[in-house]
Motif scaffolding. Sequence first.
Motif, PDB file in Angstrom:
ATOM      1  N   GLU A 121     -12.640  -7.705  -5.845  1.00 43.36           N
ATOM      2  CA  GLU A 121     -11.958  -6.720  -5.455  1.00 43.36           C
ATOM      3  C   GLU A 121     -11.407  -5.986  -6.466  1.00 43.36           C
ATOM      4  OE1 GLU A 121      -9.395  -7.272  -1.821  1.00 43.36           O
ATOM      5  OE2 GLU A 121     -10.747  -9.087  -1.258  1.00 43.36           O
ATOM      6  N   GLU A 122     -11.061  -4.716  -6.505  1.00 41.59           N
ATOM      7  CA  GLU A 122     -10.609  -3.900  -7.347  1.00 41.59           C
ATOM      8  C   GLU A 122      -9.251  -3.129  -6.677  1.00 41.59           C
ATOM      9  OE1 GLU A 122     -13.565  -1.422  -8.947  1.00 41.59           O
ATOM     10  OE2 GLU A 122     -14.587  -2.987  -9.807  1.00 41.59           O
ATOM     11  N   PHE A 123      -8.044  -2.922  -7.384  1.00 42.00           N
ATOM     12  CA  PHE A 123      -6.977  -2.390  -7.001  1.00 42.00           C
ATOM     13  C   PHE A 123      -6.387  -1.531  -7.798  1.00 42.00           C
ATOM     14  CE2 PHE A 123      -7.420  -6.547  -5.102  1.00 42.00           C
ATOM     15  CZ  PHE A 123      -6.907  -6.711  -3.735  1.00 42.00           C
ATOM     16  N   ILE A 124      -6.432  -0.192  -7.721  1.00 41.06           N
ATOM     17  CA  ILE A 124      -5.828   0.731  -8.555  1.00 41.06           C
ATOM     18  C   ILE A 124      -4.252   0.796  -8.007  1.00 41.06           C
ATOM     19  CG2 ILE A 124      -5.716   3.364  -9.290  1.00 41.06           C
ATOM     20  CD1 ILE A 124      -8.618   3.510  -8.678  1.00 41.06           C
ATOM     21  N   VAL A 125      -3.143   0.524  -8.964  1.00 42.94           N
ATOM     22  CA  VAL A 125      -1.926   0.261  -8.785  1.00 42.94           C
ATOM     23  C   VAL A 125      -1.044   1.381  -9.224  1.00 42.94           C
ATOM     24  CG1 VAL A 125      -0.030  -1.153  -8.844  1.00 42.94           C
ATOM     25  CG2 VAL A 125      -2.090  -2.148  -8.385  1.00 42.94           C
ATOM     26  N   ARG A 126      -0.381   2.193  -8.662  1.00 46.22           N
ATOM     27  CA  ARG A 126       0.441   3.304  -9.275  1.00 46.22           C
ATOM     28  C   ARG A 126       1.757   3.212  -8.699  1.00 46.22           C
ATOM     29  NH1 ARG A 126      -3.674   7.241  -8.299  1.00 46.22           N
ATOM     30  NH2 ARG A 126      -5.059   7.150 -10.118  1.00 46.22           N
ATOM     31  N   ASP A 127       2.851   3.072  -9.546  1.00 44.54           N
ATOM     32  CA  ASP A 127       4.434   3.099  -8.965  1.00 44.54           C
ATOM     33  C   ASP A 127       4.511   1.993  -7.997  1.00 44.54           C
ATOM     34  OD1 ASP A 127       5.095   5.408 -10.485  1.00 44.54           O
ATOM     35  OD2 ASP A 127       4.300   6.647  -8.829  1.00 44.54           O
ATOM     36  N   GLY A 128       3.929   0.786  -8.366  1.00 44.66           N
ATOM     37  CA  GLY A 128       3.969  -0.274  -7.767  1.00 44.66           C
ATOM     38  C   GLY A 128       3.473  -0.505  -6.247  1.00 44.66           C
ATOM     39  N   LYS A 129       2.354   0.285  -5.985  1.00 47.48           N
ATOM     40  CA  LYS A 129       1.876   0.491  -4.635  1.00 47.48           C
ATOM     41  C   LYS A 129       0.482   0.561  -4.916  1.00 47.48           C
ATOM     42  CE  LYS A 129       5.425   0.612  -1.923  1.00 47.48           C
ATOM     43  NZ  LYS A 129       5.433  -0.353  -0.917  1.00 47.48           N
ATOM     44  N   TYR A 165       0.856  -1.302  -0.073  1.00 47.32           N
ATOM     45  CA  TYR A 165       0.103  -0.046  -0.096  1.00 47.32           C
ATOM     46  C   TYR A 165       0.646   1.289  -0.043  1.00 47.32           C
ATOM     47  CZ  TYR A 165      -4.043  -2.764   0.915  1.00 47.32           C
ATOM     48  OH  TYR A 165      -5.291  -3.638   0.750  1.00 47.32           O
ATOM     49  N   ALA A 166       0.353   2.238  -0.763  1.00 45.42           N
ATOM     50  CA  ALA A 166       0.852   3.722  -0.605  1.00 45.42           C
ATOM     51  C   ALA A 166       0.469   4.354   0.659  1.00 45.42           C
ATOM     52  CB  ALA A 166       0.191   4.757  -1.763  1.00 45.42           C
ATOM     53  N   ASP A 167       1.365   5.081   1.181  1.00 41.82           N
ATOM     54  CA  ASP A 167       1.201   5.726   2.511  1.00 41.82           C
ATOM     55  C   ASP A 167      -0.198   6.354   2.580  1.00 41.82           C
ATOM     56  OD1 ASP A 167       3.390   5.045   3.401  1.00 41.82           O
ATOM     57  OD2 ASP A 167       4.671   6.848   2.978  1.00 41.82           O
ATOM     58  N   ASP A 168      -0.775   6.841   1.458  1.00 45.66           N
ATOM     59  CA  ASP A 168      -1.973   7.604   1.537  1.00 45.66           C
ATOM     60  C   ASP A 168      -3.092   6.839   0.816  1.00 45.66           C
ATOM     61  OD1 ASP A 168      -0.884   7.849  -1.045  1.00 45.66           O
ATOM     62  OD2 ASP A 168      -1.593   9.853  -1.497  1.00 45.66           O
ATOM     63  N   GLN A 173      -3.075   2.213  -4.372  1.00 40.94           N
ATOM     64  CA  GLN A 173      -3.621   3.378  -4.158  1.00 40.94           C
ATOM     65  C   GLN A 173      -4.930   3.296  -3.771  1.00 40.94           C
ATOM     66  OE1 GLN A 173      -1.683   6.416  -4.414  1.00 40.94           O
ATOM     67  NE2 GLN A 173      -0.097   5.177  -4.871  1.00 40.94           N
ATOM     68  N   VAL A 174      -5.749   2.557  -4.324  1.00 49.41           N
ATOM     69  CA  VAL A 174      -7.401   2.701  -3.994  1.00 49.41           C
ATOM     70  C   VAL A 174      -7.699   1.005  -4.091  1.00 49.41           C
ATOM     71  CG1 VAL A 174      -9.612   3.265  -4.445  1.00 49.41           C
ATOM     72  CG2 VAL A 174      -7.706   4.676  -4.717  1.00 49.41           C
ATOM     73  N   GLN A 175      -8.424   0.433  -3.135  1.00 49.36           N
ATOM     74  CA  GLN A 175      -8.819  -0.890  -2.988  1.00 49.36           C
ATOM     75  C   GLN A 175     -10.276  -0.734  -2.660  1.00 49.36           C
ATOM     76  OE1 GLN A 175      -6.824  -3.621  -0.382  1.00 49.36           O
ATOM     77  NE2 GLN A 175      -8.287  -5.310  -1.045  1.00 49.36           N
ATOM     78  N   THR A 176     -11.118  -1.368  -3.556  1.00 51.68           N
ATOM     79  CA  THR A 176     -12.634  -1.479  -3.217  1.00 51.68           C
ATOM     80  C   THR A 176     -12.813  -3.086  -3.073  1.00 51.68           C
ATOM     81  OG1 THR A 176     -13.193  -1.826  -5.639  1.00 51.68           O
ATOM     82  CG2 THR A 176     -13.165   0.748  -4.498  1.00 51.68           C
TER      83      THR A 176
END
Length: 149
Positions: free
Chosen positions: A122-130, A46-49, A132-135
């Motif tokens: 489940e859906e995972f938006i991934v940016r820069d290997g982390k 996970y990204a920090d935010d 960002q958003v998971q539903t």
Amino acid sequence: MKFQLLGAIAALSITGAAQAADLTPTEIVNRHVSSGGNVDAIMADYADDAVVLQQGRAFQGKDAIRGLFENMFKRPAGPAPSAPPAGGANGGGAPKMNVTRVWEEGNVGFMTWEMGPMKATEEFIVRDGKIQVQTIFMSGPPAGGPAPQ
């Protein structure tokens, strides 16, 4: 010599970051799933935010997300049993999560799974290997809960 060493360290750092960024959403989801309930391993994805949206609730930031997973993977206090209990599905224990499909579209990873009568996507938006958003969208009664009448 000192500058060559610093240059080599910088190059390795850049290479490591590039390798993490090169992971596809499918690879991130598979790594996330293969953690076996290890909350530290899960949190590394996970990204920090980051934000996790589940059943009408939003968990924002690593501390809140960690709390969600720690609660989800609570284990009873005391020593682990030496053998699984007899009888029932999975030896009488809780149903096991069965991942039925993992795929990706662009920077979004998807996963479907079942656990007893519960089904989820489940859906995972991934940016820069982390992540960002998971539903998390679930249907059916909770695993181990009463069967619908």
